[in-house]
Design a protein around this motif. Structure first.
Motif, PDB file in Angstrom:
ATOM      1  N   ASP A  22      12.592  51.906  17.785  1.00 34.16           N
ATOM      2  CA  ASP A  22      13.140  52.579  16.609  1.00 34.16           C
ATOM      3  C   ASP A  22      13.659  51.612  15.559  1.00 34.16           C
ATOM      4  OD1 ASP A  22      12.739  55.165  17.692  1.00 34.16           O
ATOM      5  OD2 ASP A  22      14.540  54.907  18.917  1.00 34.16           O
ATOM      6  N   VAL A  23      13.365  51.927  14.295  1.00 34.79           N
ATOM      7  CA  VAL A  23      13.939  51.225  13.153  1.00 34.79           C
ATOM      8  C   VAL A  23      14.393  52.276  12.148  1.00 34.79           C
ATOM      9  CG1 VAL A  23      11.687  50.895  12.011  1.00 34.79           C
ATOM     10  CG2 VAL A  23      13.620  49.428  11.390  1.00 34.79           C
ATOM     11  N   THR A  24      15.567  52.056  11.589  1.00 33.98           N
ATOM     12  CA  THR A  24      16.109  52.929  10.549  1.00 33.98           C
ATOM     13  C   THR A  24      16.607  52.061   9.406  1.00 33.98           C
ATOM     14  OG1 THR A  24      18.317  52.931  11.548  1.00 33.98           O
ATOM     15  CG2 THR A  24      16.820  54.716  12.204  1.00 33.98           C
ATOM     16  N   SER A  25      16.879  52.717   8.277  1.00 33.95           N
ATOM     17  CA  SER A  25      17.366  51.996   7.109  1.00 33.95           C
ATOM     18  C   SER A  25      18.198  52.931   6.247  1.00 33.95           C
ATOM     19  CB  SER A  25      16.195  51.454   6.296  1.00 33.95           C
ATOM     20  OG  SER A  25      16.649  50.826   5.111  1.00 33.95           O
ATOM     21  N   THR A  26      19.250  52.382   5.683  1.00 38.84           N
ATOM     22  CA  THR A  26      20.016  53.129   4.693  1.00 38.84           C
ATOM     23  C   THR A  26      19.386  52.974   3.312  1.00 38.84           C
ATOM     24  OG1 THR A  26      21.503  51.250   4.337  1.00 38.84           O
ATOM     25  CG2 THR A  26      22.187  52.905   5.969  1.00 38.84           C
ATOM     26  N   THR A  29      13.513  55.244   2.909  1.00 38.01           N
ATOM     27  CA  THR A  29      13.222  56.532   3.509  1.00 38.01           C
ATOM     28  C   THR A  29      11.716  56.607   3.715  1.00 38.01           C
ATOM     29  OG1 THR A  29      15.087  57.543   2.369  1.00 38.01           O
ATOM     30  CG2 THR A  29      13.404  59.038   3.226  1.00 38.01           C
ATOM     31  N   VAL A  30      11.293  56.931   4.919  1.00 47.58           N
ATOM     32  CA  VAL A  30       9.872  56.932   5.274  1.00 47.58           C
ATOM     33  C   VAL A  30       9.034  57.688   4.237  1.00 47.58           C
ATOM     34  CG1 VAL A  30       8.153  57.641   6.993  1.00 47.58           C
ATOM     35  CG2 VAL A  30      10.352  56.728   7.728  1.00 47.58           C
ATOM     36  N   LEU A  49      18.185  47.125   7.454  1.00 47.35           N
ATOM     37  CA  LEU A  49      17.365  47.555   8.591  1.00 47.35           C
ATOM     38  C   LEU A  49      18.201  47.505   9.862  1.00 47.35           C
ATOM     39  CD1 LEU A  49      14.207  45.400   7.782  1.00 47.35           C
ATOM     40  CD2 LEU A  49      14.428  47.879   7.421  1.00 47.35           C
ATOM     41  N   SER A  50      18.060  48.518  10.699  1.00 46.07           N
ATOM     42  CA  SER A  50      18.692  48.537  12.030  1.00 46.07           C
ATOM     43  C   SER A  50      17.640  48.962  13.034  1.00 46.07           C
ATOM     44  CB  SER A  50      19.843  49.547  12.069  1.00 46.07           C
ATOM     45  OG  SER A  50      20.863  49.174  11.190  1.00 46.07           O
ATOM     46  N   TRP A  51      17.667  48.355  14.224  1.00 42.92           N
ATOM     47  CA  TRP A  51      16.674  48.721  15.224  1.00 42.92           C
ATOM     48  C   TRP A  51      17.313  48.814  16.602  1.00 42.92           C
ATOM     49  CZ3 TRP A  51      16.645  44.357  12.204  1.00 42.92           C
ATOM     50  CH2 TRP A  51      16.840  43.130  12.821  1.00 42.92           C
ATOM     51  N   SER A  90      20.295  44.292  13.536  1.00 42.55           N
ATOM     52  CA  SER A  90      20.340  44.817  12.173  1.00 42.55           C
ATOM     53  C   SER A  90      20.401  43.670  11.173  1.00 42.55           C
ATOM     54  CB  SER A  90      21.532  45.752  11.972  1.00 42.55           C
ATOM     55  OG  SER A  90      22.736  45.037  12.043  1.00 42.55           O
ATOM     56  N   LEU A 169       8.518  51.003   9.625  1.00 41.17           N
ATOM     57  CA  LEU A 169       9.090  51.906   8.635  1.00 41.17           C
ATOM     58  C   LEU A 169       8.420  51.572   7.302  1.00 41.17           C
ATOM     59  CD1 LEU A 169      11.538  53.803   7.762  1.00 41.17           C
ATOM     60  CD2 LEU A 169      12.798  51.679   7.415  1.00 41.17           C
TER      61      LEU A 169
END
Length: 175
Positions: A22-26, A29-30, A49-51, A90, A169
Motif C-alpha cells: 500500500d501507498v497513500t498520499s496527502t 489522489t489516484v 508519500l506513505s507506505w 514515508s 499510485l
C-alpha cells in the motif's frame, strides 16, 4: 508536427510480477490532476508519500516518479530516490528537493531533466493527459548498488533483479 499518438500502456504490469503493497498520499489522489506545486512551472515539489505492508525481507526502498506518456520511446523519469532505509515508511512533501532532504544515506540519481531532485510535471502544451506514476519499490538489499551518476534506466535494470514488492499510485496532468 502533431503529437497525436496512442496512449502508452501502464508500464508496471509489463515488469516481472511482484507482490503489491500500500501507498497513500496527502498530495496525490489516484487518477486525479496533480497539485500546482507538483508542476515544473509552479514549484517542483515532490508529493507526500506513505507506505505500509512491504514484503518480508525488505532491506531498502527506491522511490520513483515516471511519466510513460511523454512523447519519447522511453517516457520521462521525474524522480529517482535510491537506498531509502528499510525503517522509512514515508516521505514528507518536498523530500525530493535534494539529497539533504532524504533520510539516512538515500540519494537521488539524475532525472530526465538532468537534475538530482524531483522535477515536476511538464508535458508539452496541448498534449494528451499525462500520467505520473509514483512508485515505492521494496528492495531485497540494503543498497541497490548504483551511485548518483546512474541513469534511471540503470536503476530500473537493477530493480528488475532486487525488487521484492511494488506500491503504485498515479496522478495526472495536462498543460
Amino acid at each position: 508536427m502533431s503529437l497525436d499518438r496512442p496512449v502508452t500502456p501502464d508500464p508496471y504490469p509489463l515488469l516481472p510480477s511482484v507482490p503489491s503493497f500500500d501507498v497513500t498520499s496527502t498530495d496525490v489522489t489516484v487518477g486525479q490532476p496533480l497539485k500546482d506545486d507538483q508542476v515544473n512551472a509552479a514549484g517542483d515539489t515532490s508529493a507526500q508519500l506513505s507506505w505500509s505492508g512491504a514484503p518480508e525481507g525488505t532491506q531498502s526502498y527506491v522511490v520513483t516518479c515516471f511519466d510513460p506518456d511523454a512523447p519519447t520511446v522511453s517516457g520521462f523519469w521525474h524522480w529517482v530516490a535510491v537506498d531509502l532505509p528499510a525503517d522509512v515508511t514515508s516521505l514528507e512533501t518536498g523530500a525530493g528537493a535534494g539529497d539533504d532532504s532524504l533520510p539516512g544515506g538515500a540519494f537521488h540519481v539524475r532525472n530526465d531533466g538532468g537534475g538530482h531532485a524531483f522535477m515536476g510535471a511538464a508535458p508539452p502544451e496541448g498534449d494528451q493527459m499525462h500520467r505520473y506514476f509514483f512508485v515505492i519499490h521494496a528492495v531485497s538489499k540494503p543498497t541497490l548498488g548504483v551511485d548518483a551518476d546512474a541513469s534511471p534506466a540503470v536503476v530500473g535494470f537493477n530493480l528488475a533483479f532486487k525488487t521484492l514488492g511494488r506500491a503504485v499510485l498515479h496522478g495526472t496532468y495536462q498543460h
